[in-house]
Design an enzyme around this catalytic site. Structure first.
Site, PDB file in Angstrom:
ATOM      1  N   ASN A   1     -83.299  87.831   5.050  1.00  0.00           N
ATOM      2  CA  ASN A   1     -83.833  86.523   5.475  1.00  0.00           C
ATOM      3  C   ASN A   1     -84.428  86.639   6.881  1.00  0.00           C
ATOM      4  O   ASN A   1     -85.441  86.021   7.188  1.00  0.00           O
ATOM      5  CB  ASN A   1     -82.761  85.434   5.583  1.00  0.00           C
ATOM      6  N   CYS A   2     -83.742  87.422   7.720  1.00  0.00           N
ATOM      7  CA  CYS A   2     -84.116  87.473   9.128  1.00  0.00           C
ATOM      8  C   CYS A   2     -85.495  88.097   9.323  1.00  0.00           C
ATOM      9  O   CYS A   2     -86.118  87.914  10.372  1.00  0.00           O
ATOM     10  CB  CYS A   2     -83.059  88.246   9.913  1.00  0.00           C
TER      11      CYS A   2
ATOM     12  N   ASP B   1     -72.782  80.885   5.793  1.00  0.00           N
ATOM     13  CA  ASP B   1     -73.327  79.638   6.339  1.00  0.00           C
ATOM     14  C   ASP B   1     -72.660  78.401   5.748  1.00  0.00           C
ATOM     15  O   ASP B   1     -72.786  77.306   6.309  1.00  0.00           O
ATOM     16  CB  ASP B   1     -74.831  79.540   6.032  1.00  0.00           C
TER      17      ASP B   1
ATOM     18  N   PRO C   1     -55.961  78.601  -2.928  1.00  0.00           N
ATOM     19  CA  PRO C   1     -55.713  80.000  -2.557  1.00  0.00           C
ATOM     20  C   PRO C   1     -56.451  81.023  -3.425  1.00  0.00           C
ATOM     21  O   PRO C   1     -56.584  82.180  -3.032  1.00  0.00           O
ATOM     22  CB  PRO C   1     -54.194  80.155  -2.728  1.00  0.00           C
TER      23      PRO C   1
ATOM     24  N   ILE D   1     -59.602  80.711  -4.144  1.00  0.00           N
ATOM     25  CA  ILE D   1     -61.030  80.623  -3.806  1.00  0.00           C
ATOM     26  C   ILE D   1     -61.233  80.902  -2.321  1.00  0.00           C
ATOM     27  O   ILE D   1     -60.651  80.227  -1.459  1.00  0.00           O
ATOM     28  CB  ILE D   1     -61.595  79.221  -4.155  1.00  0.00           C
TER      29      ILE D   1
ATOM     30  N   ALA E   1     -64.191  81.581   0.840  1.00  0.00           N
ATOM     31  CA  ALA E   1     -65.562  81.148   1.137  1.00  0.00           C
ATOM     32  C   ALA E   1     -66.028  81.808   2.431  1.00  0.00           C
ATOM     33  O   ALA E   1     -65.234  82.018   3.361  1.00  0.00           O
ATOM     34  CB  ALA E   1     -65.641  79.626   1.255  1.00  0.00           C
TER      35      ALA E   1
HETATM   36  P1  FAD Z   1     -77.532  83.218   2.179  1.00  0.00           P
HETATM   37  O1  FAD Z   1     -77.951  84.512   2.767  1.00  0.00           O
HETATM   38  O2  FAD Z   1     -78.434  82.060   2.301  1.00  0.00           O
HETATM   39  O3  FAD Z   1     -77.217  83.472   0.651  1.00  0.00           O
HETATM   40  C1  FAD Z   1     -76.743  82.457  -0.187  1.00  0.00           C
HETATM   41  C2  FAD Z   1     -77.284  82.682  -1.584  1.00  0.00           C
HETATM   42  O4  FAD Z   1     -76.487  81.925  -2.481  1.00  0.00           O
HETATM   43  C3  FAD Z   1     -78.714  82.185  -1.741  1.00  0.00           C
HETATM   44  O5  FAD Z   1     -79.561  83.236  -2.133  1.00  0.00           O
HETATM   45  C4  FAD Z   1     -78.620  81.122  -2.828  1.00  0.00           C
HETATM   46  O6  FAD Z   1     -79.681  81.187  -3.746  1.00  0.00           O
HETATM   47  C5  FAD Z   1     -77.318  81.475  -3.517  1.00  0.00           C
HETATM   48  N1  FAD Z   1     -76.665  80.320  -4.148  1.00  0.00           N
HETATM   49  C6  FAD Z   1     -76.374  79.133  -3.571  1.00  0.00           C
HETATM   50  N2  FAD Z   1     -75.749  78.329  -4.452  1.00  0.00           N
HETATM   51  C7  FAD Z   1     -75.643  79.013  -5.611  1.00  0.00           C
HETATM   52  C8  FAD Z   1     -75.117  78.710  -6.883  1.00  0.00           C
HETATM   53  N3  FAD Z   1     -74.549  77.549  -7.132  1.00  0.00           N
HETATM   54  N4  FAD Z   1     -75.192  79.636  -7.845  1.00  0.00           N
HETATM   55  C9  FAD Z   1     -75.763  80.827  -7.598  1.00  0.00           C
HETATM   56  N5  FAD Z   1     -76.277  81.184  -6.397  1.00  0.00           N
HETATM   57  C10 FAD Z   1     -76.228  80.283  -5.426  1.00  0.00           C
HETATM   58  N6  FAD Z   1     -79.417  85.090  11.309  1.00  0.00           N
HETATM   59  C11 FAD Z   1     -79.259  85.957  12.328  1.00  0.00           C
HETATM   60  O7  FAD Z   1     -78.115  86.227  12.693  1.00  0.00           O
HETATM   61  N7  FAD Z   1     -80.326  86.528  12.940  1.00  0.00           N
HETATM   62  C12 FAD Z   1     -81.604  86.268  12.568  1.00  0.00           C
HETATM   63  O8  FAD Z   1     -82.564  86.819  13.135  1.00  0.00           O
HETATM   64  C13 FAD Z   1     -81.810  85.346  11.514  1.00  0.00           C
HETATM   65  N8  FAD Z   1     -83.056  85.033  11.120  1.00  0.00           N
HETATM   66  C14 FAD Z   1     -83.224  84.190  10.060  1.00  0.00           C
HETATM   67  C15 FAD Z   1     -84.512  83.897   9.643  1.00  0.00           C
HETATM   68  C16 FAD Z   1     -84.710  83.057   8.564  1.00  0.00           C
HETATM   69  C17 FAD Z   1     -86.102  82.739   8.139  1.00  0.00           C
HETATM   70  C18 FAD Z   1     -83.589  82.499   7.878  1.00  0.00           C
HETATM   71  C19 FAD Z   1     -83.792  81.608   6.699  1.00  0.00           C
HETATM   72  C20 FAD Z   1     -82.302  82.776   8.296  1.00  0.00           C
HETATM   73  C21 FAD Z   1     -82.110  83.626   9.397  1.00  0.00           C
HETATM   74  N9  FAD Z   1     -80.822  83.918   9.850  1.00  0.00           N
HETATM   75  C22 FAD Z   1     -80.664  84.781  10.897  1.00  0.00           C
HETATM   76  C23 FAD Z   1     -79.642  83.315   9.229  1.00  0.00           C
HETATM   77  C24 FAD Z   1     -79.028  84.238   8.194  1.00  0.00           C
HETATM   78  O9  FAD Z   1     -80.019  84.654   7.311  1.00  0.00           O
HETATM   79  C25 FAD Z   1     -77.920  83.504   7.476  1.00  0.00           C
HETATM   80  O10 FAD Z   1     -76.952  83.153   8.426  1.00  0.00           O
HETATM   81  C26 FAD Z   1     -77.268  84.356   6.409  1.00  0.00           C
HETATM   82  O11 FAD Z   1     -78.199  84.759   5.452  1.00  0.00           O
HETATM   83  C27 FAD Z   1     -76.160  83.558   5.715  1.00  0.00           C
HETATM   84  O12 FAD Z   1     -75.629  84.287   4.689  1.00  0.00           O
HETATM   85  P2  FAD Z   1     -74.970  83.583   3.445  1.00  0.00           P
HETATM   86  O13 FAD Z   1     -74.524  84.671   2.527  1.00  0.00           O
HETATM   87  O14 FAD Z   1     -73.972  82.596   3.871  1.00  0.00           O
HETATM   88  O15 FAD Z   1     -76.131  82.738   2.772  1.00  0.00           O
END
Ligand code: FAD
Length: 557
Positions: free
Chosen positions: A41-42, A282, A275, A277, A279
């Protein structure tokens, strides 16, 4: 053990890979709504801008690689629709066929991330108003720019918004940023964000602060953005970068506890109120390392570490998550801004006591070509000197200093430890007295009472009749090129011979360019019986607080 992980990107993919490394026998299923897993994503803004030329480079891993290397059952284009905690099953929808089916779990990890906010502004669903979260969003934005966008509006001057601005400008798009707050990069203290604001404007970006989008209207060329002030901005592309909201619907529907801002509540083992589940990422509420309060910090580093820790806990290793301190960095053109721990405004909001210092050192030895000046602000406890937060803005070397300070905060260090830090030095990399040591010297000296300090804002904010006597100890040339109104100029080298010109019945606020000559002058005056204090960070810090004064963080010092 049958483990189901919902979400296959930062937190989810980390959890899955770690789980497999801990157990060859476990059945591990990753359910991901999108077509890709484990993408960067970053990197998305830089793909839009063309700096990352190949789309595939954003794929840190692929479903096939996760299957072959980690023996994971990866189901993309599949969405978990509901969790039944009683039967310990999830309902999954295959998004291609529409088929729904149940899958049982022993343990579940929620890693669904956070969705970009789309405020309910009239017209927000018009074509041309987009958000950026995943590869498909980036594809859409890139495609539009490839087709010839000339004017864009970015709503929100946060990290993602500003990264996009840079990349839009790189693509030749005239870009306007609209920000509700009176500063860019709201997590930073305002004065520390000023060099970034100046840089944006110097690069031709229109930045509208204390302004907001109130509506979007279709126009022949695209969209008109209607602002609170009544102004209308024409654009072919509008990106909303106004923050994210935890994807908590599954958790809420399943009756799991969530915090007031929607983050899924977890304990220090990242276990939800059920317990079975866990998480991560974000979607969760974390503990702020400095204040101890619950908060939400959407960053990739914490998400990755949490994924790993959740898997550890599921497979029998009791590992605590220490909390999040919000260490973050952003590049905007040739400037870098980074922060860790608490900001001054967060400490004020929480009514926590603190003191602060500003230093403006070069990132490496000044005599070696290419030294770039940075501004480093360190916040610390007024009693113990424990470091509470730090922010830096400049060019090269900002990342290194914030990383050092991030470790210092984790280790519970004080400003006295910063004085003693032994860091790598050769002239092209650092200084024998590194910026970290410098901040330590200033802060520790302050706490020892070696040099009383006045914060520049308090000096300037005081009514004229209560202001201390302002003494500028820089050269006449420096004084002439800009000074604090009301100041008297006596260069430090002439100070001892001009003591009779100074008042003994008034506090004297001494300043120089960055604080160093002011410190020496303060020491001279104190030893001659004057009531003197140094204005922290000198004129350079003063300029950060002045809206009309270019902060002038120069490329070279
Ligand atoms: P995500 O990476 O968002 O993954 C969650 C996934 O779960 C998604 O793909 C979604 O489709 C899937 N999902 C959700 N609900 C369901 C469901 N019910 N069933 C199936 N799948 C599901 N952070 C930094 O530290 N440095 C950076 O430079 C930075 N730059 C960024 C730039 C951009 C453009 C973006 C969007 C984010 C950036 N971030 C950055 C933030 C970082 O990407 C997030 O903090 C990180 O990806 C969070 O990880 P995550 O696994 O919680 O969620």
């Amino acid at each position: 053990m049958k483990l189901i992980i919902i979400g296959g990107v930062a937190g989810g993919a980390s959890a899955a890979a770690r789980a497999r490394r801990l157990s060859e026998d476990a059945e591990i299923i990753v359910i991901e709504r999108g077509p890709e897993v484990s993408f960067a994503n970053c990197g998305l803004p830089y793909y839009v801008g063309g700096e990352i030329a190949e789309r595939d480079k954003l794929l840190v891993s692929t479903p096939d690689r996760l299957r072959s290397r980690f023996n994971l059952d990866v189901r993309t284009r599949s969405s978990v629709e509901a969790i039944d905690r009683v039967t310990r099953t999830v309902r999954i929808r295959d998004l291609a066929s529409g088929r729904e089916y149940q899958e049982a779990y022993d343990k579940l990890i929620l890693a669904p991330g956070a969705a970009p906010l789309r405020p309910p502004i009239p017209g927000v669903d018009l074509p041309g108003i987009v958000t950026l979260r995943n590869m498909q969003d980036a594809d859409r934005i890139k495609e539009r720019i490839d087709r010839g966008v000339t004017q864009a509006v970015i709503v929100g001057a946060g990290f993602i918004g500003l990264e996009l601005v840079e990349n839009f400008v790189r693509r030749g798009v005239a870009t306007t940023v609209v920000e509700l707050q009176d500063q860019v990069l709201p997590p930073f203290d305002k004065e520390m964000s000023k060099p970034i604001l100046d840089t944006l404007r110097a690069r031709g970006v229109t930045v509208l602060l204390s302004e907001s989008a109130e509506g979007f209207e279709e126009s022949s060329g695209g969209v008109n953005v209607r602002l609170k002030s009544g102004r209308r901005l024409p654009a072919q592309l509008v990106v909303l970068g106004v923050g994210v909201r935890p994807e908590n619907k599954l958790a809420v529907d399943a009756g799991l506890e969530v915090g007031p801002r929607g983050g899924i509540r977890v304990n220090e083992y990242l276990q939800s109120s059920d317990p079975h589940i866990f998480a991560v990422g974000d979607a969760i509420e974390v503990r702020d390392v400095v204040s101890g309060e619950p908060t939400q910090v959407p960053l990739a580093g914490p998400a990755n570490r949490q994924g790993r820790i959740a898997a550890d806990n599921i497979f029998g290793r009791a590992v605590r998550y220490r909390g999040t301190q919000g260490t973050a960095i952003v590049g905007v053109f040739d400037r870098t801004a980074a922060l860790t721990g608490a900001s001054e405004k967060a400490l004020r909001r929480a009514k926590l006591p603190f003191r602060k210092v500003y230093v403006h050192p070069a990132h490496h030895a000044g005599y070696f070509p290419g030294a770039e000046q940075m501004t480093l602000k360190v916040l610390f406890h007024p009693g113990s000197g424990k470091i509470l937060g730090a922010q830096a803005v400049g060019g090269a070397g900002v990342d290194k200093r914030i990383d050092v300070l991030a470790v210092a905060i984790q280790a519970g260090m004080t400003v006295f430890d910063l004085e003693e830090m032994e860091l790598a030095y050769a002239p092209q990399y650092g200084s024998a007295k590194d910026p970290i040591n410098m901040a330590g010297f200033v802060a520790a000296g302050l706490l020892r009472g070696d040099h009383p300090q006045l914060d520049v804002e308090s000096v300037v904010a005081a009514p004229p009749n209560e202001r201390p006597f302002l003494l500028d100890v820089r050269t006449p040339q420096e004084f002439a090129s800009g000074n604090i109104p009301g100041a008297v100029n006596i260069p430090v080298d002439h100070l001892r011979s001009r003591l009779r010109d100074l008042p003994r019945d008034r506090q004297i606020a001494v300043y120089c360019q960055v604080g160093q000559r002011g410190y020496l002058a303060t020491r001279i005056l104190l030893q001659h019986g004057f009531n003197a204090s140094n204005v922290g960070g000198g004129y350079k810090t003063y300029s950060l607080f002045q809206p009309d004064c270019h902060s002038g963080v120069p490329a070279t010092s």
